[in-house]
Write a protein that holds these residues in place. Structure first.
Motif, PDB file in Angstrom:
ATOM      1  N   GLN A  18     -56.289 -46.017  -7.112  1.00  0.00           N
ATOM      2  CA  GLN A  18     -55.108 -45.146  -6.978  1.00  0.00           C
ATOM      3  C   GLN A  18     -53.830 -45.948  -6.709  1.00  0.00           C
ATOM      4  O   GLN A  18     -52.813 -45.373  -6.331  1.00  0.00           O
ATOM      5  CB  GLN A  18     -55.327 -44.146  -5.840  1.00  0.00           C
ATOM      6  N   GLU A  19     -53.918 -47.269  -6.880  1.00  0.00           N
ATOM      7  CA  GLU A  19     -52.769 -48.159  -6.666  1.00  0.00           C
ATOM      8  C   GLU A  19     -52.116 -47.921  -5.308  1.00  0.00           C
ATOM      9  O   GLU A  19     -50.892 -47.901  -5.162  1.00  0.00           O
ATOM     10  CB  GLU A  19     -51.758 -48.009  -7.799  1.00  0.00           C
ATOM     11  N   GLY A  20     -52.957 -47.725  -4.298  1.00  0.00           N
ATOM     12  CA  GLY A  20     -52.469 -47.577  -2.934  1.00  0.00           C
ATOM     13  C   GLY A  20     -51.959 -46.198  -2.567  1.00  0.00           C
ATOM     14  O   GLY A  20     -51.527 -45.987  -1.438  1.00  0.00           O
ATOM     15  N   ARG A  21     -52.014 -45.275  -3.476  1.00  0.00           N
ATOM     16  CA  ARG A  21     -51.509 -43.921  -3.189  1.00  0.00           C
ATOM     17  C   ARG A  21     -52.595 -43.066  -2.541  1.00  0.00           C
ATOM     18  O   ARG A  21     -53.010 -42.045  -3.089  1.00  0.00           O
ATOM     19  CB  ARG A  21     -50.964 -43.287  -4.464  1.00  0.00           C
ATOM     20  N   ILE A  22     -53.027 -43.505  -1.397  1.00  0.00           N
ATOM     21  CA  ILE A  22     -54.026 -42.789  -0.599  1.00  0.00           C
ATOM     22  C   ILE A  22     -53.349 -42.444   0.720  1.00  0.00           C
ATOM     23  O   ILE A  22     -52.707 -43.307   1.326  1.00  0.00           O
ATOM     24  CB  ILE A  22     -55.262 -43.684  -0.332  1.00  0.00           C
ATOM     25  N   PRO A  23     -53.465 -41.217   1.201  1.00  0.00           N
ATOM     26  CA  PRO A  23     -52.834 -40.874   2.480  1.00  0.00           C
ATOM     27  C   PRO A  23     -53.329 -41.794   3.606  1.00  0.00           C
ATOM     28  O   PRO A  23     -54.513 -42.143   3.653  1.00  0.00           O
ATOM     29  CB  PRO A  23     -53.276 -39.428   2.722  1.00  0.00           C
ATOM     30  N   GLU A  24     -52.431 -42.156   4.486  1.00  0.00           N
ATOM     31  CA  GLU A  24     -52.760 -43.081   5.560  1.00  0.00           C
ATOM     32  C   GLU A  24     -53.892 -42.556   6.440  1.00  0.00           C
ATOM     33  O   GLU A  24     -54.673 -43.348   6.968  1.00  0.00           O
ATOM     34  CB  GLU A  24     -51.514 -43.370   6.404  1.00  0.00           C
ATOM     35  N   ASP A  25     -54.023 -41.253   6.574  1.00  0.00           N
ATOM     36  CA  ASP A  25     -55.098 -40.726   7.422  1.00  0.00           C
ATOM     37  C   ASP A  25     -56.482 -40.933   6.794  1.00  0.00           C
ATOM     38  O   ASP A  25     -57.501 -40.686   7.428  1.00  0.00           O
ATOM     39  CB  ASP A  25     -54.867 -39.265   7.793  1.00  0.00           C
ATOM     40  N   LEU A  82     -55.528 -44.978  14.421  1.00  0.00           N
ATOM     41  CA  LEU A  82     -55.889 -44.055  13.347  1.00  0.00           C
ATOM     42  C   LEU A  82     -56.957 -43.071  13.809  1.00  0.00           C
ATOM     43  O   LEU A  82     -57.039 -41.953  13.295  1.00  0.00           O
ATOM     44  CB  LEU A  82     -56.415 -44.818  12.122  1.00  0.00           C
ATOM     45  N   GLY A  83     -57.786 -43.477  14.742  1.00  0.00           N
ATOM     46  CA  GLY A  83     -58.849 -42.613  15.252  1.00  0.00           C
ATOM     47  C   GLY A  83     -60.101 -42.685  14.404  1.00  0.00           C
ATOM     48  O   GLY A  83     -60.071 -43.142  13.262  1.00  0.00           O
ATOM     49  N   PRO A  84     -61.232 -42.237  14.961  1.00  0.00           N
ATOM     50  CA  PRO A  84     -62.481 -42.274  14.201  1.00  0.00           C
ATOM     51  C   PRO A  84     -62.448 -41.304  13.029  1.00  0.00           C
ATOM     52  O   PRO A  84     -61.809 -40.261  13.104  1.00  0.00           O
ATOM     53  CB  PRO A  84     -63.538 -41.878  15.232  1.00  0.00           C
ATOM     54  N   LYS A  85     -63.132 -41.684  11.954  1.00  0.00           N
ATOM     55  CA  LYS A  85     -63.190 -40.818  10.768  1.00  0.00           C
ATOM     56  C   LYS A  85     -64.335 -41.291   9.892  1.00  0.00           C
ATOM     57  O   LYS A  85     -64.589 -42.480   9.774  1.00  0.00           O
ATOM     58  CB  LYS A  85     -61.890 -40.896   9.986  1.00  0.00           C
ATOM     59  N   GLY A  86     -64.998 -40.359   9.249  1.00  0.00           N
ATOM     60  CA  GLY A  86     -65.993 -40.694   8.246  1.00  0.00           C
ATOM     61  C   GLY A  86     -67.356 -41.039   8.802  1.00  0.00           C
ATOM     62  O   GLY A  86     -67.663 -40.780   9.964  1.00  0.00           O
ATOM     63  N   ARG A 116     -55.566 -52.538  17.346  1.00  0.00           N
ATOM     64  CA  ARG A 116     -54.810 -51.426  17.924  1.00  0.00           C
ATOM     65  C   ARG A 116     -54.376 -50.429  16.863  1.00  0.00           C
ATOM     66  O   ARG A 116     -54.371 -49.216  17.099  1.00  0.00           O
ATOM     67  CB  ARG A 116     -53.624 -51.960  18.716  1.00  0.00           C
ATOM     68  N   TYR A 117     -54.015 -50.926  15.686  1.00  0.00           N
ATOM     69  CA  TYR A 117     -53.637 -50.015  14.600  1.00  0.00           C
ATOM     70  C   TYR A 117     -54.845 -49.172  14.180  1.00  0.00           C
ATOM     71  O   TYR A 117     -54.741 -47.946  14.066  1.00  0.00           O
ATOM     72  CB  TYR A 117     -53.087 -50.787  13.397  1.00  0.00           C
ATOM     73  N   ILE A 118     -55.981 -49.817  13.960  1.00  0.00           N
ATOM     74  CA  ILE A 118     -57.156 -49.075  13.501  1.00  0.00           C
ATOM     75  C   ILE A 118     -57.598 -48.082  14.577  1.00  0.00           C
ATOM     76  O   ILE A 118     -57.944 -46.941  14.261  1.00  0.00           O
ATOM     77  CB  ILE A 118     -58.293 -50.044  13.109  1.00  0.00           C
TER      78      ILE A 118
END
Length: 185
Positions: free
Chosen positions: A76-83, A153-157, A148-150
């Protein structure tokens, strides 16, 4: 708060007026024109940002973490929502080492302390295509910022599949990284 910094139509549009307005806006935003201070001798290179989370976000982008650890990011050439970022990918990477999967980093940082994360980034070796030889060189400050950034974002998946040994067919889609047409020794 969103601020609109358009030049009012009643002002002349000359370059001097525009330059003054740009300086006023930068001053309003807290930007400084002084050069960055020189780092102390022996300080490893690192990202400078408003805070560690922003530095980590920048690192995740420019270090290519999303390329493998975010499903569909390359396609997707980086067009993925940050969440959706860094939740792993069940697209395997198959080569002479077998088939590996990009870890769900958002779950991984929930399992380890920041110090354990830094130790891992500085000492780990594992199967390709993860470029551990490069990650091992990341400064401690940057490794902590990435953690710290990751975490922010919080847990997911879900956890990603376990590696598949060489010679076994993976049950998931995969990209082949098998060398072709190598010169004979």
């Amino acid at each position: 708060m969103k601020t609109d910094f358009r030049i009012p139509p009643q002002l002349p549009s000359g370059s001097a007026v525009r330059a003054l307005l740009v300086l006023a806006v930068l001053g309003h935003l807290g930007c400084r024109s002084e050069p960055e201070q020189e780092p102390e001798a022996g300080t490893p290179p690192h990202i400078m940002a408003a805070d560690a989370v922003e530095a980590g976000r920048y690192l995740a982008i420019v270090a290519g973490c999303n390329d493998c650890h975010t499903a569909g990011y390359l396609q997707q050439e980086g067009r993925i929502p940050e969440d959706e970022w860094l939740a792993g990918s069940a697209m395997g990477w198959r080569g002479p080492w077998g088939t590996t999967y990009a870890t769900n980093l958002r779950l991984r940082v929930q399992e380890v302390s920041e110090d354990e994360w830094v130790r891992t980034l500085h000492t780990r070796t594992a199967r390709p295509p993860m470029p551990w030889m490069n990650v091992n060189r990341m400064s401690e400050r940057d490794a902590r910022a990435l953690y710290r950034y990751i975490r922010a974002l919080g847990p997911k998946g879900e956890p990603m599949p376990a590696p598949v040994p060489p010679g076994q067919e993976p049950a998931t889609p995969y990209l082949s990284l098998m060398p072709q047409n190598l010169p004979q020794p």
